[in-house]
Design a protein around this motif. Structure first.
Motif, mmCIF file in Angstrom:
data_model
loop_
_atom_site.group_PDB
_atom_site.id
_atom_site.type_symbol
_atom_site.label_atom_id
_atom_site.label_comp_id
_atom_site.label_asym_id
_atom_site.label_seq_id
_atom_site.Cartn_x
_atom_site.Cartn_y
_atom_site.Cartn_z
ATOM 1 N N VAL A 144 -29.871 22.111 12.732
ATOM 2 C CA VAL A 144 -29.716 21.059 13.745
ATOM 3 C C VAL A 144 -30.972 20.187 13.767
ATOM 4 O O VAL A 144 -30.880 18.954 13.814
ATOM 5 N N ALA A 145 -32.133 20.811 13.696
ATOM 6 C CA ALA A 145 -33.384 20.035 13.675
ATOM 7 C C ALA A 145 -33.431 19.120 12.453
ATOM 8 O O ALA A 145 -33.824 17.951 12.552
ATOM 9 N N ILE A 146 -33.017 19.640 11.320
ATOM 10 C CA ILE A 146 -32.993 18.827 10.097
ATOM 11 C C ILE A 146 -31.983 17.688 10.235
ATOM 12 O O ILE A 146 -32.276 16.541 9.884
ATOM 13 N N ALA A 147 -30.801 17.999 10.766
ATOM 14 C CA ALA A 147 -29.766 16.976 10.913
ATOM 15 C C ALA A 147 -30.210 15.875 11.851
ATOM 16 O O ALA A 147 -30.019 14.691 11.572
ATOM 17 N N VAL A 148 -30.800 16.272 12.974
ATOM 18 C CA VAL A 148 -31.252 15.282 13.945
ATOM 19 C C VAL A 148 -32.425 14.495 13.379
ATOM 20 O O VAL A 148 -32.497 13.272 13.527
ATOM 21 N N GLY A 149 -33.345 15.181 12.703
ATOM 22 C CA GLY A 149 -34.537 14.519 12.185
ATOM 23 C C GLY A 149 -34.304 13.679 10.946
ATOM 24 O O GLY A 149 -34.892 12.620 10.780
ATOM 25 N N ALA A 150 -33.467 14.166 10.063
ATOM 26 C CA ALA A 150 -33.292 13.489 8.783
ATOM 27 C C ALA A 150 -32.058 12.604 8.725
ATOM 28 O O ALA A 150 -31.980 11.733 7.862
ATOM 29 N N GLY A 151 -31.095 12.869 9.602
ATOM 30 C CA GLY A 151 -29.898 12.025 9.668
ATOM 31 C C GLY A 151 -29.229 11.755 8.342
ATOM 32 O O GLY A 151 -28.717 12.656 7.697
ATOM 33 N N ALA A 195 -26.477 12.124 16.389
ATOM 34 C CA ALA A 195 -27.873 11.840 16.730
ATOM 35 C C ALA A 195 -28.252 10.398 16.432
ATOM 36 O O ALA A 195 -29.176 9.854 17.051
ATOM 37 N N SER A 196 -27.534 9.767 15.521
ATOM 38 C CA SER A 196 -27.865 8.373 15.203
ATOM 39 C C SER A 196 -27.340 7.408 16.267
ATOM 40 O O SER A 196 -27.816 6.277 16.352
ATOM 41 N N THR A 197 -26.389 7.868 17.095
ATOM 42 C CA THR A 197 -25.824 6.974 18.109
ATOM 43 C C THR A 197 -26.017 7.466 19.543
ATOM 44 O O THR A 197 -25.656 6.764 20.477
ATOM 45 N N ASN A 198 -26.551 8.679 19.700
ATOM 46 C CA ASN A 198 -26.766 9.277 21.020
ATOM 47 C C ASN A 198 -28.203 9.764 21.130
ATOM 48 O O ASN A 198 -28.881 9.913 20.121
ATOM 49 N N PRO A 199 -28.668 10.039 22.348
ATOM 50 C CA PRO A 199 -30.017 10.599 22.491
ATOM 51 C C PRO A 199 -30.146 11.910 21.700
ATOM 52 O O PRO A 199 -29.235 12.739 21.704
ATOM 53 N N TRP A 200 -31.274 12.080 21.025
ATOM 54 C CA TRP A 200 -31.425 13.201 20.103
ATOM 55 C C TRP A 200 -31.476 14.553 20.807
ATOM 56 O O TRP A 200 -30.911 15.530 20.310
ATOM 57 N N LEU A 201 -32.126 14.664 21.954
ATOM 58 C CA LEU A 201 -32.308 15.968 22.591
ATOM 59 C C LEU A 201 -30.993 16.589 23.063
ATOM 60 O O LEU A 201 -30.683 17.731 22.699
ATOM 61 N N PRO A 202 -30.161 15.887 23.857
ATOM 62 C CA PRO A 202 -28.900 16.513 24.257
ATOM 63 C C PRO A 202 -27.966 16.755 23.070
ATOM 64 O O PRO A 202 -27.198 17.714 23.065
ATOM 65 N N THR A 203 -28.062 15.897 22.056
ATOM 66 C CA THR A 203 -27.259 16.107 20.850
ATOM 67 C C THR A 203 -27.686 17.380 20.143
ATOM 68 O O THR A 203 -26.856 18.198 19.738
ATOM 69 N N ALA A 204 -28.989 17.563 20.013
ATOM 70 C CA ALA A 204 -29.506 18.763 19.345
ATOM 71 C C ALA A 204 -29.154 20.024 20.132
ATOM 72 O O ALA A 204 -28.684 21.014 19.560
ATOM 73 N N ILE A 205 -29.344 19.993 21.431
ATOM 74 C CA ILE A 205 -29.058 21.173 22.263
ATOM 75 C C ILE A 205 -27.556 21.474 22.257
ATOM 76 O O ILE A 205 -27.150 22.631 22.111
#
Length: 193
Positions: A52-59, A133-143
């Motif tokens: 999830v961290a990679i997906a959110v960070g690297a998109g 994560a590219s269209t929504n806030p990253w934190l709630p998406t990651a959680i």
């Protein structure tokens, strides 16, 4: 930064539904029949959090990974799991004398982490998380994404534990081994298909 509950609910719902029929859910179920479910859950959960961290960070960069190599390594890990479940351990003493079950934390954790970490590269849930994560806030998406993935793994492990309590361990191991072998074949078909 404010926490967007809608982004959390969206991520949780989409990822939960996408992961239910996924091969890693079946792998968790199979591993839970041979290893302590809580140890497997910690391993799968850690791998999911990293992804999830990679997906959110690297998109969008996730699509650049060599899909064929990832699928081949994933198939090999599923095949290894199938062999481990299908082999006869009746005389072995290295499995903590628990009827062929792996009861130590680190071997179970490492196996679960590695199987999920490798097999989730470029998976639908990882790509979906990156897109969200590219269209929504990253934190709630990651959680939301991590919570969904961890929930599906927990459900699979609970189902595996229930099945193991009702069916003889050798039968469960053979079925789990056949499932893992099927996942290895499925992954190879995905790699070459």
């Amino acid at each position: 930064m404010t926490f967007d509950p809608l982004a959390f609910i969206t991520a949780f719902g989409l990822i939960f539904l996408a992961e239910l029929p996924d091969k890693t859910m079946f792998a968790s179920l199979a591993m839970g029949t041979r290893m302590r479910p809580l140890h497997v859950w910690f391993g799968t959960s850690t791998a999911f959090i990293v992804h999830v961290a990679i997906a959110v960070g690297a998109g969008s960069l996730l699509g650049l990974l060599p899909t064929m190599a990832v699928k081949l390594v994933s198939a090999a890990l599923f095949a290894f799991g199938a062999v481990a479940l299908l082999r006869s351990d009746d005389g072995a003493e290295d499995d903590d004398r628990a009827g062929g079950r792996i009861t130590r934390f680190w071997p179970a954790y490492a196996t679960a982490f590695t199987a999920v970490f490798v097999s989730e590269w470029g998976d639908l849930t990882q790509i979906t998380t990156a897109n969200l994560a590219s269209t929504n806030p990253w934190l709630p998406t990651a959680i939301g994404s991590a919570a969904a993935l961890m929930s599906v793994s927990a459900l699979a492990l609970l189902a595996g534990r229930f099945i193991a309590a009702k069916v003889p361990l050798k039968t469960v191991q053979r079925i789990g081994g056949l499932c893992m072998a099927g996942l290895a074949v499925w992954t190879l078909v995905e790699a070459f298909g």
